[in-house]
Design a protein around this motif. Structure first.
Motif, PDB file in Angstrom:
ATOM      1  N   ALA A 261       0.812  -1.209   0.000  1.00 10.57           N
ATOM      2  CA  ALA A 261       0.000   0.000   0.000  1.00 10.57           C
ATOM      3  C   ALA A 261       0.854   1.271   0.000  1.00 10.57           C
ATOM      4  O   ALA A 261       2.032   1.246   0.327  1.00 10.57           O
ATOM      5  N   ILE A 262       0.221   2.375  -0.374  1.00  4.53           N
ATOM      6  CA  ILE A 262       0.845   3.692  -0.283  1.00  4.53           C
ATOM      7  C   ILE A 262       0.615   4.228   1.128  1.00  4.53           C
ATOM      8  O   ILE A 262      -0.530   4.391   1.558  1.00  4.53           O
ATOM      9  N   HIS A 263       1.698   4.482   1.859  1.00  2.60           N
ATOM     10  CA  HIS A 263       1.600   4.948   3.243  1.00  2.60           C
ATOM     11  C   HIS A 263       1.979   6.430   3.319  1.00  2.60           C
ATOM     12  O   HIS A 263       3.080   6.811   2.906  1.00  2.60           O
ATOM     13  N   LEU A 264       1.079   7.243   3.867  1.00  3.99           N
ATOM     14  CA  LEU A 264       1.327   8.660   4.051  1.00  3.99           C
ATOM     15  C   LEU A 264       1.104   9.026   5.520  1.00  3.99           C
ATOM     16  O   LEU A 264       0.297   8.383   6.197  1.00  3.99           O
ATOM     17  N   SER A 265       1.797  10.058   5.989  1.00  2.10           N
ATOM     18  CA  SER A 265       1.639  10.460   7.387  1.00  2.10           C
ATOM     19  C   SER A 265       1.798  11.964   7.527  1.00  2.10           C
ATOM     20  O   SER A 265       2.342  12.637   6.646  1.00  2.10           O
ATOM     21  N   SER A 266       1.329  12.479   8.653  1.00  2.00           N
ATOM     22  CA  SER A 266       1.453  13.911   8.945  1.00  2.00           C
ATOM     23  C   SER A 266       2.881  14.237   9.352  1.00  2.00           C
ATOM     24  O   SER A 266       3.532  13.465  10.060  1.00  2.00           O
ATOM     25  N   SER A 267       3.368  15.374   8.912  1.00  4.91           N
ATOM     26  CA  SER A 267       4.702  15.831   9.296  1.00  4.91           C
ATOM     27  C   SER A 267       4.641  16.530  10.651  1.00  4.91           C
ATOM     28  O   SER A 267       3.564  16.897  11.140  1.00  4.91           O
ATOM     29  N   GLU A 268       5.794  16.745  11.222  1.00  2.00           N
ATOM     30  CA  GLU A 268       5.855  17.458  12.493  1.00  2.00           C
ATOM     31  C   GLU A 268       5.319  18.882  12.340  1.00  2.00           C
ATOM     32  O   GLU A 268       4.663  19.416  13.237  1.00  2.00           O
ATOM     33  N   LYS A 269       5.557  19.501  11.179  1.00  7.45           N
ATOM     34  CA  LYS A 269       5.079  20.865  10.945  1.00  7.45           C
ATOM     35  C   LYS A 269       3.560  20.919  10.908  1.00  7.45           C
ATOM     36  O   LYS A 269       2.948  21.814  11.513  1.00  7.45           O
ATOM     37  N   LEU A 270       2.933  19.981  10.225  1.00  4.63           N
ATOM     38  CA  LEU A 270       1.462  19.945  10.182  1.00  4.63           C
ATOM     39  C   LEU A 270       0.900  19.796  11.587  1.00  4.63           C
ATOM     40  O   LEU A 270      -0.087  20.451  11.951  1.00  4.63           O
ATOM     41  N   ILE A 271       1.524  18.945  12.385  1.00  4.52           N
ATOM     42  CA  ILE A 271       1.067  18.697  13.755  1.00  4.52           C
ATOM     43  C   ILE A 271       1.217  19.949  14.611  1.00  4.52           C
ATOM     44  O   ILE A 271       0.277  20.360  15.302  1.00  4.52           O
ATOM     45  N   ASN A 272       2.374  20.581  14.553  1.00  2.00           N
ATOM     46  CA  ASN A 272       2.625  21.748  15.392  1.00  2.00           C
ATOM     47  C   ASN A 272       1.817  22.961  14.953  1.00  2.00           C
ATOM     48  O   ASN A 272       1.287  23.715  15.785  1.00  2.00           O
ATOM     49  N   ASP A 273       1.722  23.178  13.643  1.00  2.00           N
ATOM     50  CA  ASP A 273       1.003  24.353  13.136  1.00  2.00           C
ATOM     51  C   ASP A 273      -0.485  24.303  13.462  1.00  2.00           C
ATOM     52  O   ASP A 273      -1.126  25.341  13.623  1.00  2.00           O
ATOM     53  N   ASN A 274      -1.041  23.089  13.540  1.00  2.00           N
ATOM     54  CA  ASN A 274      -2.470  22.952  13.757  1.00  2.00           C
ATOM     55  C   ASN A 274      -2.834  22.413  15.137  1.00  2.00           C
ATOM     56  O   ASN A 274      -4.004  22.188  15.428  1.00  2.00           O
ATOM     57  N   ASN A 275      -1.792  22.188  15.964  1.00  2.00           N
ATOM     58  CA  ASN A 275      -2.010  21.675  17.321  1.00  2.00           C
ATOM     59  C   ASN A 275      -2.864  20.408  17.306  1.00  2.00           C
ATOM     60  O   ASN A 275      -3.876  20.296  18.002  1.00  2.00           O
ATOM     61  N   ILE A 276      -2.445  19.455  16.479  1.00  2.00           N
ATOM     62  CA  ILE A 276      -3.185  18.200  16.336  1.00  2.00           C
ATOM     63  C   ILE A 276      -2.299  17.017  16.686  1.00  2.00           C
ATOM     64  O   ILE A 276      -1.101  17.163  16.918  1.00  2.00           O
ATOM     65  N   LEU A 277      -2.904  15.838  16.717  1.00  2.00           N
ATOM     66  CA  LEU A 277      -2.190  14.582  16.935  1.00  2.00           C
ATOM     67  C   LEU A 277      -1.771  14.007  15.586  1.00  2.00           C
ATOM     68  O   LEU A 277      -2.286  14.400  14.538  1.00  2.00           O
ATOM     69  N   SER A 278      -0.860  13.058  15.615  1.00  2.00           N
ATOM     70  CA  SER A 278      -0.356  12.491  14.366  1.00  2.00           C
ATOM     71  C   SER A 278      -1.342  11.498  13.757  1.00  2.00           C
ATOM     72  O   SER A 278      -2.159  10.896  14.453  1.00  2.00           O
ATOM     73  N   SER A 279      -1.249  11.352  12.449  1.00  2.00           N
ATOM     74  CA  SER A 279      -2.085  10.393  11.716  1.00  2.00           C
ATOM     75  C   SER A 279      -1.262   9.740  10.615  1.00  2.00           C
ATOM     76  O   SER A 279      -0.316  10.344  10.085  1.00  2.00           O
TER      77      SER A 279
END
Length: 469
Positions: A261-279
């Motif tokens: 499968a194609i695996h994609l994930s959130s970067s540290e910047k996306l997490i920090n900029d939006n104050n979210i958890l990783s996916s």
């Protein structure tokens, strides 16, 4: 050697007693063996799966969010490795920002872990843009009981005893003196220099909570046993269409080509900029024709021009069309916890557990932000389109596919107010009790936990070696 029940044993020969024969317990025992240190492994279950044994793992949850916990773990030789999915990847470096150890503390055990799991030490990661990464996972087919049964039978340093349930620990508040076990209805007392609790992401908390009741002075009352419990939300995030050739072009041919499968994930910047958890998400490369037809039909209704374009290229081999599956990190919140349920007890009269899990809204928000941002990236680069699950879009909840990754409850940390064990996995204020496994995770990130469990177990063995020497 492997015994079917607890018999007369000279415990002085075993300076280390390990409770649990899953990946955590066996990995530590094998590493101790290499250093000429003998260990006794106590396993509650039998050599093979049985419904009667699984009954001991019954428990309740305050809602349907948590999967049946008697089905999401296995009480037998080899533990839950008998039913794990096999996907492997180390935790992201940013996951350790709040841990008392850093990424490098575990990376030194990466090669050994790969050899245990019989996988390549190859976990490449390439950025799609500043917000998303493409990841390479490895897939392990190792079942610990199958792989190590003959080795343990012949070992002069490892003794495995089956059908023996740990009830509780006994001690004076500074160290563990003995452990009370039940084997085929008979109660026995086990003594040792060092005790390692490696019974899984739920049982570790259950046993410590019961030990706390049995011995009022054993633990500091502030110790948050069972708290900060968490899982991964394994969910259907939606459906999507992806033109792989355009994705490769957008990444300047830095795309990772591998089977699966194609695996994609959130970067540290996306997490920090939006104050979210990783996916993390994956899309199958093999198109599901039924899903493909449904998506095209929907697109023709809501986006006619793009729908016609997709319909015209439906047989393009670079076009991927299917469901989007996600692992979403859940918040490590003290309100999410394991507690004993005195109304329901197992056959040995030990309370079963109740899992309280009220705090998960941040996980739903995180999934929505992830999918929205990825959809914008796809649209901007004309790579494809994403249709988000309605529940996630409306921030209602997830359509759960399972919650099989049990983490926290005996989390590691520097403070007795927010953690149960220190950075070496030793229970705070006790000299000779350690916990091992995903129950020690401070945060969950999005990666499957088994790889990190083994890294921590090897590190624990190294520390035990230092303590004993």
């Amino acid at each position: 050697m492997i015994l079917s029940e607890l018999k007369t044993i000279d415990y002085s020969k075993y300076p280390v007693v390990i409770f649990g024969s899953g990946p955590a317990g066996i990995s530590t025992a094998l590493e101790l063996e290499k250093n000429n240190i003998s260990s006794l492994i106590i396993e509650a279950g039998d050599q093979f799966y049985s419904d009667a044994s699984q009954e001991f793992y019954k428990g309740d949850s305050n809602n349907s969010f948590i999967s049946d916990i008697s089905e999401s773990r296995s009480r037998q030789f080899g533990g839950t490795s008998s039913l794990w999915g096999g996907w492997c990847k180390p935790l992201e470096k940013f996951a350790f920002n709040s841990w008392p150890i850093d990424h490098q503390d575990l990376k030194i055990y990466q090669d050994k872990t790969c050899k245990i799991l019989e996988i390549k030490n190859q976990f490449d990661q390439k950025p799609l843009n500043e917000k998303f990464n493409q990841n390479e996972f490895q897939y392990s087919t190792v079942r610990f009981a199958d792989k190590y049964e003959d080795h343990i039978k012949k070992s002069k340093k490892i003794l495995l005893v089956l059908n023996t349930q740990l009830s509780h620990f006994n001690g004076d508040g500074k160290k563990i003196d003995t452990a009370t076990c039940i084997s085929n209805g008979r109660e026995s007392i086990i003594s040792s220099k060092i005790f390692i609790l490696a019974c899984g992401g739920i049982e570790n908390s259950r046993i410590l909570l019961w030990s706390k009741i049995q011995n009022k002075t054993l633990f500091d009352h502030k110790l948050p046993i069972g708290k900060y419990w968490m899982t991964h939300s394994w969910v259907l995030g939606g459906a999507g269409i992806l033109d792989e050739s355009k994705l490769i072009k957008s990444m300047n041919n830095d795309y990772l080509k591998y089977d699966g499968a194609i695996h994609l994930s959130s970067s540290e910047k996306l997490i920090n900029d939006n104050n979210i958890l990783s996916s993390g998400l994956y899309m199958n490369k093999k198109e599901d024709m039924n899903i493909q037809k449904e998506i095209i039909k929907d697109l023709l209704c809501v986006a006619p021009d793009y729908g016609k374009k997709i319909a015209q290229t439906v047989f393009n081999k670079d076009l991927k069309c299917g469901n989007i599956f996600m692992h979403v990190e859940n918040e490590a919140n003290q309100n999410n916890m394991i507690e004993l349920n005195n109304q329901n007890r197992d056959r040995n009269n030990i309370p079963q557990v109740n899992i309280l899990y009220p705090e998960r809204k941040n996980a739903v928000i995180s999934a929505k932000v992830f999918l929205e941002q990825l959809a914008l990236f796809f649209k901007k680069n004309d790579i494809g389109r994403i249709a988000m699950n309605k529940k996630i879009y409306n921030l209602e909840d997830f359509d759960q596919l399972g919650n099989y990754h049990h983490m926290g409850g005996t989390r590691m940390g520097n403070s007795i107010l927010t953690s149960v064990v220190d950075k070496n996995l030793k229970v705070h204020d006790l000299n000779n009790l350690y916990t091992s496994g995903s129950s020690n995770f401070f945060t969950g990130c999005y990666s499957n936990p088994t790889f990190t469990i083994i890294q921590l177990s090897l590190r624990l063995a190294d520390n035990i070696k230092k303590v004993l020497s």
